[in-house]
Design an enzyme around this catalytic site. Sequence first.
Site, PDB file in Angstrom:
ATOM      1  CB  ALA A  16       0.044  -3.216  -1.025  1.00  9.74           C
ATOM      2  N   GLY A  59     -11.675  26.351   9.609  1.00  9.08           N
ATOM      3  CA  GLY A  59     -11.628  24.916   9.844  1.00  9.08           C
ATOM      4  C   GLY A  59     -10.337  24.415  10.436  1.00  9.08           C
ATOM      5  CD  GLU A  73     -12.257  19.801  15.642  1.00  5.68           C
ATOM      6  OE1 GLU A  73     -13.485  19.908  15.472  1.00  5.68           O
ATOM      7  OE2 GLU A  73     -11.514  19.099  14.940  1.00  5.68           O
ATOM      8  CE  LYS A 114      -1.395  15.484  17.169  1.00  7.97           C
ATOM      9  NZ  LYS A 114      -1.493  16.710  16.349  1.00  7.97           N
ATOM     10  N   GLY A 136      -5.432  17.408   8.126  1.00  5.71           N
ATOM     11  CA  GLY A 136      -6.093  17.496   6.832  1.00  5.71           C
ATOM     12  C   GLY A 136      -6.412  16.134   6.281  1.00  5.71           C
TER      13      GLY A 136
END
Length: 435
Positions: free
Chosen positions: A34, A189, A192, A207, A308
């Site tokens: 950065a 998992g 939901e 999306k 994730g």
Amino acid sequence: MAEPLNIALAGLGTVGTGVVRLIETNAELIARRAGRPIRIVAVSARDRSKDRGVDLSRYDWEDDPAAMTVREDVDVVVELVGGSDGPALTLVRGAITHGKGLVTANKAMIAHHGLELAAAAEQAGVALKFEAAVAGGIPVIKGLSEGAAANAIDRVYGILNGTCNYILSTMEDTGADFGDVLADAQRLGYAEADPTFDIEGVDAAHKLSILAAIAFGARLRFDAVETMGVSRVKAADIEQARALGYVIRLIGTAEIDRSGGSPSLFQRVRPHLVPFGHPLAHVDGPTNAVVAEGNFMGRLLFQGAGAGDGPTASAVVADIIDIARGEKGATFSMPAGELEAMEPALTGHRLGRSYIRFTVHDRPGVLAEITAAMRDANVSIESLIQKGDPDNDGEVILAMVTHEGPESAVSEAMRILEGSDSLAAQPLVMQIIGE
């Protein structure tokens, strides 16, 4: 090295704690890339006492995330609260108003309010980044807005929801039906507790609308995305697709339709049959993949983990690094005011082959009624398979594949059959993707 870039983080769920963990673990590497250290100065979440597996004691805690937007020591606000409106939108608007850079993974908010937020960020001279909002850790937004910036892109499509992809590919592997696999996905998992947004295609539609804006320079039109999820796909559909040389995948497709006087925008999310030889047929489990087709670059495939804590946190921190480098750029690859307003494309003239599954009562004359409706609608049948439904006594599954023809013809056949006593359930129509 330059002064640190100070960030405030709102939302400490799976992704938020992943961001904290990533910045702490790779602090030195991130600073070198950065050009300056990236430092968390404040965090906020609903429950201060919850054990999240990371040490938050070194950071200021703000009970009200809006307080982050007025702190003089904060350069960038990271919004990981979620939700298209409410606290998340209030936080983002406040951050932009007070001159803070903004990084978010919130696809619903961008799909509904992206144009407003992009215009506000441009006017305030601050960065608005959301790589993590689409396809998790896959750098598809950067790939389209930067790597493919010189290309005219006419089509972008792909697998945009890992939950649905896990369900469909697991149904293929196990032969189990939708409800059983969904329950397993929730236990692991991948889904939901309330999976509606995922399995009904809403998440993928969010999306897709974002990708369409970036790929085509079009104004966001989430309301124009034709959406159907995977909840009606049966194990029998998976079996029939395999026998025909296909797998079933939830595909989001956006493309420019130039058949009229001015370009219109086609956007659709629904399950498709994908031939074994197509790259998307081999995308299994909770994986995402996006294909973009440009006039000079040809076909590009972006594939990887679509969700994730690690992959999504990686995309969030990559956006923070861009801001640390001074890279702002236009939010949707061009200024918000230059995005073109495109009307939704009409779909009836689109040509293609379809898979149609009927669940019918097992009695004489049913097949004749269905084939007559196809004839009257000018739908040509390429193949037809009939088998009993083991889950429903006295009912039969008819699965057919049509020859190539206009979608309007299939729609007309479904209209003719609507309300027929022969049908035990609404027919399921899925388009077939070519090689």
